[in-house]
Design an enzyme around this catalytic site. Structure first.
Site, PDB file in Angstrom:
ATOM      1  N   HIS A 188       0.846  -1.197   0.000  1.00 31.69           N
ATOM      2  CA  HIS A 188       0.000   0.000   0.000  1.00 31.69           C
ATOM      3  C   HIS A 188       0.877   1.241   0.000  1.00 31.69           C
ATOM      4  O   HIS A 188       1.804   1.353   0.805  1.00 31.69           O
ATOM      5  CB  HIS A 188      -0.899  -0.003   1.230  1.00 31.69           C
ATOM      6  CG  HIS A 188      -1.815   1.172   1.304  1.00 31.69           C
ATOM      7  ND1 HIS A 188      -1.644   2.195   2.194  1.00 31.69           N
ATOM      8  CD2 HIS A 188      -2.897   1.508   0.562  1.00 31.69           C
ATOM      9  CE1 HIS A 188      -2.586   3.094   2.024  1.00 31.69           C
ATOM     10  NE2 HIS A 188      -3.355   2.705   1.038  1.00 31.69           N
ATOM     11  N   ARG A 214      -4.123  23.996  -3.191  1.00 30.01           N
ATOM     12  CA  ARG A 214      -3.524  22.681  -2.925  1.00 30.01           C
ATOM     13  C   ARG A 214      -3.948  22.243  -1.537  1.00 30.01           C
ATOM     14  O   ARG A 214      -3.400  22.688  -0.524  1.00 30.01           O
ATOM     15  CB  ARG A 214      -1.990  22.756  -3.021  1.00 30.01           C
ATOM     16  CG  ARG A 214      -1.283  21.425  -2.702  1.00 30.01           C
ATOM     17  CD  ARG A 214      -1.710  20.332  -3.659  1.00 30.01           C
ATOM     18  NE  ARG A 214      -0.974  19.086  -3.469  1.00 30.01           N
ATOM     19  CZ  ARG A 214      -1.550  17.960  -3.044  1.00 30.01           C
ATOM     20  NH1 ARG A 214      -2.830  17.946  -2.703  1.00 30.01           N
ATOM     21  NH2 ARG A 214      -0.833  16.857  -2.950  1.00 30.01           N
ATOM     22  N   TYR A 224       6.871  14.120  -1.090  1.00 25.43           N
ATOM     23  CA  TYR A 224       7.672  15.308  -1.388  1.00 25.43           C
ATOM     24  C   TYR A 224       9.156  15.029  -1.245  1.00 25.43           C
ATOM     25  O   TYR A 224       9.901  15.759  -0.602  1.00 25.43           O
ATOM     26  CB  TYR A 224       7.226  16.485  -0.516  1.00 25.43           C
ATOM     27  CG  TYR A 224       5.787  16.861  -0.770  1.00 25.43           C
ATOM     28  CD1 TYR A 224       5.405  17.384  -2.005  1.00 25.43           C
ATOM     29  CD2 TYR A 224       4.807  16.661   0.189  1.00 25.43           C
ATOM     30  CE1 TYR A 224       4.084  17.697  -2.263  1.00 25.43           C
ATOM     31  CE2 TYR A 224       3.478  16.973  -0.061  1.00 25.43           C
ATOM     32  CZ  TYR A 224       3.131  17.495  -1.293  1.00 25.43           C
ATOM     33  OH  TYR A 224       1.812  17.800  -1.549  1.00 25.43           O
ATOM     34  N   HIS A 278     -11.022   7.277  -4.240  1.00 27.43           N
ATOM     35  CA  HIS A 278     -11.174   5.820  -4.169  1.00 27.43           C
ATOM     36  C   HIS A 278     -12.352   5.340  -5.003  1.00 27.43           C
ATOM     37  O   HIS A 278     -12.408   4.178  -5.388  1.00 27.43           O
ATOM     38  CB  HIS A 278     -11.404   5.382  -2.715  1.00 27.43           C
ATOM     39  CG  HIS A 278     -10.183   5.429  -1.860  1.00 27.43           C
ATOM     40  ND1 HIS A 278      -9.794   6.562  -1.193  1.00 27.43           N
ATOM     41  CD2 HIS A 278      -9.268   4.479  -1.545  1.00 27.43           C
ATOM     42  CE1 HIS A 278      -8.697   6.300  -0.494  1.00 27.43           C
ATOM     43  NE2 HIS A 278      -8.347   5.061  -0.698  1.00 27.43           N
ATOM     44  N   CYS A 328       3.943  24.526  -5.893  1.00 27.90           N
ATOM     45  CA  CYS A 328       3.801  23.119  -5.518  1.00 27.90           C
ATOM     46  C   CYS A 328       4.954  22.322  -6.122  1.00 27.90           C
ATOM     47  O   CYS A 328       5.388  22.586  -7.253  1.00 27.90           O
ATOM     48  CB  CYS A 328       2.464  22.586  -6.033  1.00 27.90           C
ATOM     49  SG  CYS A 328       2.173  20.842  -5.675  1.00 27.90           S
TER      50      CYS A 328
END
Length: 578
Positions: A138, A237, A422, A162, A284
């Site tokens: 996962h 964001r 990130y 999802h 971002c």
């Protein structure tokens, strides 16, 4: 492509999951003989198919799908997963649709499976699923355990991504039973309301990359119309639902210092500390990810070139607040990081978090703000009302919104967004071998530029004789952009664009002190159309005052998360006869 070893591993895990169905009788039920037999038959045939796959003869029976959405983050992080579709005609097996041959479980029985040792079971729309074998692959790691022993619906309501066919298709492979009718009714009666129902309204011009959580950017052609980006057009964001914060009862806690916790109201921030204003660009880390996706598929929101904006931010200096809380020479001996925690939380109560180095936080020239104003007004809800951190020159992910807690620490933040997101990796690193501990968290960003006008695919009238190209350029760490080069012929020849630090026709903002160039430069070039050209490839590249440049192509900087794309930006336009 993922390695054959990983493909084989996933296939074997599927076999193990299926054969476990024969043992579910330990909870007082026995799997139907036909289902146990089905599992054995599938695994047997799968071993033969695995060997066939290694001979590269699987294309007719396999399809590539993406698996996994990061629980607790809202960031779409899909893994490549090879999922076997065994057709009824070939394998003689029924489909994975709901069948009465599956055992029936109660919620009490499901709740006993909450760990890797006891198995990880979840429910979804009346089905019972054993996802134990999925936990190691996962993308969010053990965060999936937050739903263990209970319903997925509250988590999937939080992360609406999802609700896609491929995710449900993956989940169906782990089904082991049905939930009792009585318990299905209990779950229906306790359904979670939409956590995004109180999100603010957004401007319809924004191009939406994700609705829940909301992530959107303005069209490129209007992005650079203003040196100061209007609030409504500033990219959004969000990782979680937007919290509703009462400014009157808002409290910010500062912890980790010898004097104990310091609690500040919004009024305290405005009256106890000098107001400081900076002009700073936020970007971002995934800006321009869509271009990287064209080279090779990456995992994340498909940002264009507009996940960037420039604003005037006002508030108290973080440095002043930390000193008021007791930061001094003794603390400086051991403190290495400052953590920020937002008031936006997932269903398990985990808040968005990040950290920055203490040197950035305490540097008098670092200009880190606890900002309560954006462009001269209260910060909008989408941008962190009532208070957000603004860390100029640093990736947007560290500029935590809806700030609720600050912690001075010897250690970096343990937040998922600091430790497992990130970060950038080698082009040769894929999900099967990525080690997040091997890479530092992104802080300062590299030099960047992009073309906002004309758009890729635009048509230019030859009778216009000239072409005007516009865009933006920026560099992280307070490094000032000093030049933007533009080519109209695919990089054969170059011309220098005109830079500006203000709106067109207005005086530029004063030049910043060295190391404090937090704001972008807008640039423009008007040049004659190349004669006899039917198509132009326009390229831009920027240089900062440390003479850092941009790579010419994407492949050498490609990474599996699609971060830090600062390759030369290219657009192609057609030249037509009027």
């Amino acid at each position: 492509m993922f390695s054959q070893d990983i493909n084989a591993m996933l296939l074997l895990r599927r076999c193990q999951s299926l054969t476990r169905l024969a043992a579910v009788g330990t909870q007082g039920h026995q799997a139907a003989p036909c289902f146990a037999s089905r599992a054995v038959r599938l695994c047997s045939s799968s071993r033969e198919d695995q060997r066939s796959y290694q001979r590269a003869n699987w294309s007719a029976n396999w399809k590539r799908i993406a698996a996994g959405v990061l629980a607790g983050t809202g960031a779409v992080l899909t893994y490549g997963l090879l999922h076997q579709e065994v057709e009824q005609a070939d394998a003689g097996l029924p489909t994975t649709e709901k069948s009465s041959s599956l055992p029936v479980f109660s919620l009490d029985e499901v709740s006993k499976h909450r760990s890797l040792e006891d198995g990880v079971w979840v429910t979804y729309k009346g089905g019972v699923y054993d996802v134990t074998e999925f936990v190691p692959i996962h993308p969010g790691g053990n965060k999936i355990l937050l739903a263990a022993g209970g319903a997925l619906e509250p988590f999937w309501a939080l992360y609406a991504v999802h609700d896609q066919e491929y995710v449900l298709e993956i989940l169906s492979q782990y089904k082991v039973g049905e939930l009792s009718v009585e318990d299905v009714k209990k779950q229906d009666d306790a359904k979670t309301s939409d956590p995004y129902s109180s999100d603010p309204r957004r401007h319809p011009v924004l191009r939406v990359n994700s609705k829940k959580p909301f992530n959107a950017e303005p069209p490129p052609e209007i992005l650079t119309e203003n040196y100061i980006t209007p609030q409504v057009l500033f990219f959004k964001r969000n990782h979680l639902p937007v919290p509703q914060v009462d400014p009157a009862s808002y409290r910010l806690r500062v912890e980790g210092l010898p004097r104990g916790a310091l609690t500040l109201s919004l009024k305290d921030l405005k009256t106890r500390f000098p107001k400081h204003t900076i002009t700073a660009t936020l970007q971002c880390a995934g800006n321009r990810r869509s271009d990287m996706n064209k080279v090779k598929e990456v995992k994340g929101l498909n940002w264009g070139i507009s996940a960037i904006g420039n604003a005037k931010w006002s508030g108290a200096r973080l440095r002043d607040v930390l000193q008021a809380a007791g930061f001094g020479p003794e603390v400086a001996k051991w403190a290495r990081h400052v953590h920020f925690e937002g008031l936006d939380k997932d269903v398990a109560g985990s808040a968005y978090g990040a950290s920055i180095p203490i040197n950035k936080a305490m540097n008098e020239d670092g200009d880190v703000l606890l900002a309560y104003e954006m462009n001269g007004e209260n910060i909008p809800i989408d941008h962190g009302f009532p208070v957000r951190v603004v860390v100029p020159g640093v990736v947007g992910a560290r500029n935590v919104k809806w700030l609720g807690r600050i912690v001075v620490s010897a250690e970096e933040s343990g937040s998922h967004w600091q430790q497992h997101d990130y970060k950038s990796f080698s082009p040769g690193t894929d999900w099967s071998k990525v080690d997040h501990k091997s890479a530092p968290a992104i802080q300062e960003l590299p030099v960047q530029s992009a073309i906002t006008v004309p758009a890729d695919g635009a048509e230019i009238d030859r009778s216009d004789k000239t072409l005007t190209v516009k865009g933006y350029a920026w560099s992280g760490g307070g490094r000032e952009v000093v030049r933007v080069d533009v080519s109209l012929d695919g990089g054969k020849t170059w011309q220098v664009a005109q830079l500006r630090s203000g709106d067109k026709g207005q005086p530029d903002e004063p030049s910043p002190p060295p190391g404090r160039a937090w704001a972008w430069k807008l640039w423009e070039l008007t040049a004659p159309l190349p004669p006899d050209a039917d198509e132009l490839e326009i390229i831009c590249k920027a240089v900062d005052n440390s003479y850092n440049g941009q790579p010419d192509t994407i492949p050498p900087i490609w990474n599996l998360r699609g971060l830090l794309n600062n390759a030369w930006h290219r657009v192609k336009v057609k030249v037509t006869e009027g």
